[in-house]
Design an enzyme around this catalytic site. Structure first.
Site, short mmCIF file in Angstrom:
data_model
loop_
_atom_site.label_atom_id
_atom_site.label_comp_id
_atom_site.label_asym_id
_atom_site.label_seq_id
_atom_site.Cartn_x
_atom_site.Cartn_y
_atom_site.Cartn_z
N ASP A 150 23.66 43.46 -13.15
CA ASP A 150 25.22 43.97 -13.66
C ASP A 150 25.15 45.44 -13.62
OD1 ASP A 150 27.58 43.18 -15.12
OD2 ASP A 150 26.68 44.79 -16.33
N HIS A 168 34.00 37.43 -7.83
CA HIS A 168 34.14 38.43 -8.78
C HIS A 168 34.47 39.89 -8.29
CE1 HIS A 168 33.42 40.25 -12.83
NE2 HIS A 168 32.36 40.96 -12.46
#
Length: 445
Positions: free
Chosen positions: A230, A305
């Site tokens: 992330d 995403h």
């Protein structure tokens, strides 16, 4: 003890040269100013050492870097600081009652003091705390203090797409984001802050611990429980991080410059369903390959995403600074998403894209993870802009004289602390200050 790796001074000067040439925005100019003073140059012998390949990163170095960011860009510590490989975080969201909130304001103003006290008791440890205020209280408190509202202030609204995917608005009046290399210090600072607010003032309190997971020494990122790192899209260069996350001089009035807008969402993962996918299928959902050498999949997969969040507006990349971490236990787990932006419009564009509001194509990650919460908060700047001692002396005398004329008992020897700006944002003094290139403006509350 592992020795930190120091960046060569020539690299720092090359960085300064690159920033010095060409057109510069507000944050470029700040970087040049501080680099020229050697306040942010990272060289052998300086306090700001970056440790990038040690098994035990020096928390002191990370803390010093955070302080340097704060001083350079006038922001709260913790917004721009890169991840610690062994990072812990505590995300606290307080929903206030309708009781008198004077004590709450004092608690907010006192958070830096609490942080300093805890840090001094545990020297050598890293501890940062960022504080934001929700939409309704921002309007109420700033209006009460006769301070203009941030121009981009907006309230988070529930979002729902055509097939029923929802991003709820759960609100919250106070956000505290605590970061440390020790979970117990996160807890201790959070406990002291929450207990400084009277019980009658708290209608509801949500707290979530986050922690680094399978961190990479190669790129300094933590993985989500999905197995993907992330924060890959966070800007790498300091002034670009500042431009992405902080309100600039060209964006708002001086009192808000260095502030930020935070988006918080607590996402609950369905790892059982996720782990039924093959590695290739997972990569197609995220839009990146797995591993420390992760790369974007080209051409972009429309439902991925990456495709739904890696956006441009008028040909310019929409950039924010993510400081998210995984949370949870064996029963419930996911990602506590927190992102800092110079304008909440950036968050709006990304969230609308994830839901497919405009084109009907939603982010496939929402088949495996569900947002449980959602809110925007405003973060104030750090303190008065760079004042030299002579300016501070003149300002100090003017304040003391003005207070004495108003009948307030202030000795002539009083020295106004240079964190006055920080405290007065929460109305714990009888005045506040705007500082711009034209000088000081004293206004009454």
């Amino acid at each position: 003890m592992n020795q930190p790796i120091h960046i060569d001074e020539n690299v720092a000067h090359q960085n300064l040269h690159l920033i010095s040439s060409g057109e510069k925005n507000y944050f470029d100019k700040l970087k040049v100013k501080h680099l020229s003073k050697k306040l942010l140059i990272i060289t052998k012998g300086d306090d700001h050492n970056i440790v990038n390949n040690s098994d035990s990163p020096d928390p002191n170095s990370i803390q010093q870097i955070s302080i340097a960011f704060s001083k350079t860009y006038h922001c709260q510590t913790g917004i721009l600081t890169p991840f610690d490989l062994f990072e812990h975080a505590l995300y606290i969201i307080v929903h206030l009652s309708n009781e008198d909130d004077k004590t709450v304001l004092k608690a907010c103003a006192n958070l830096p003091i609490l942080k300093k006290t805890v840090s001094q008791r545990h020297k050598g440890c890293r501890l940062e705390a960022t504080l934001g205020i929700g939409y309704k209280k921002s309007r109420e408190w700033l209006t009460r203090m006769n301070i203009s509202l941030p121009k981009s202030l907006m309230e988070f609204q529930e979002k729902k797409n055509s097939i029923g995917k929802i991003m709820p608005h759960t609100g919250g009046d106070i956000l505290v984001h605590i970061r440390s290399n020790r979970k117990d210090l996160c807890f201790e600072l959070g406990r002291q802050f929450c207990q400084s607010i009277p019980v009658r003032n708290i209608a509801k309190l949500d707290d979530t611990f986050g922690y680094a997971y399978m961190s990479s020494k190669t790129n300094g990122l933590s993985q989500d429980f999905t197995g993907f790192e992330d924060g890959n899209e966070n800007p790498k260069v300091d002034e670009q991080r500042a431009k992405a996350a902080l309100i600039g001089e060209e964006d708002d009035e001086p009192i808000h410059v260095g502030g930020s807008f935070a988006l918080t969402q607590k996402w609950k993962h369905n790892l059982t369903a996720w782990n039924e996918l093959s590695d290739e299928e997972q990569a197609n959902v995220i839009g990146r390959t797995k591993g420390e050498d992760s790369e974007k999949i080209r051409p972009k997969i429309p439902i991925s995403h990456v495709s739904r969040t890696d956006l441009k507006e008028n040909g310019v990349d929409i950039k924010v600074v993510r400081q998210s971490l995984p949370y949870g236990d064996m029963k419930e787990h996911g990602l506590f998403f927190i992102s800092y932006a110079s304008n909440p419009h950036k968050h709006e564009k990304q969230l609308d894209s994830m839901l497919g509001i405009n084109d009907g194509i939603y982010d496939r990650i929402m088949d495996f993870s569900t947002p449980l919460t959602g809110n925007y908060c405003v973060l104030k700047p750090n303190e008065l802009k760079d004042l030299d001692e002579e300016q501070l002396d003149v300002f100090n005398d003017e304040i003391v004289n003005d207070l004495q004329e108003k009948g307030i008992a202030v000795p002539s020897t009083t020295r106004i602390h240079n964190r006055l700006y920080y405290l007065n944002y929460f109305n714990v003094r009888v005045f506040f200050v705007l500082y711009s290139s034209s000088g000081f403006t004293l206004r009454r509350v």
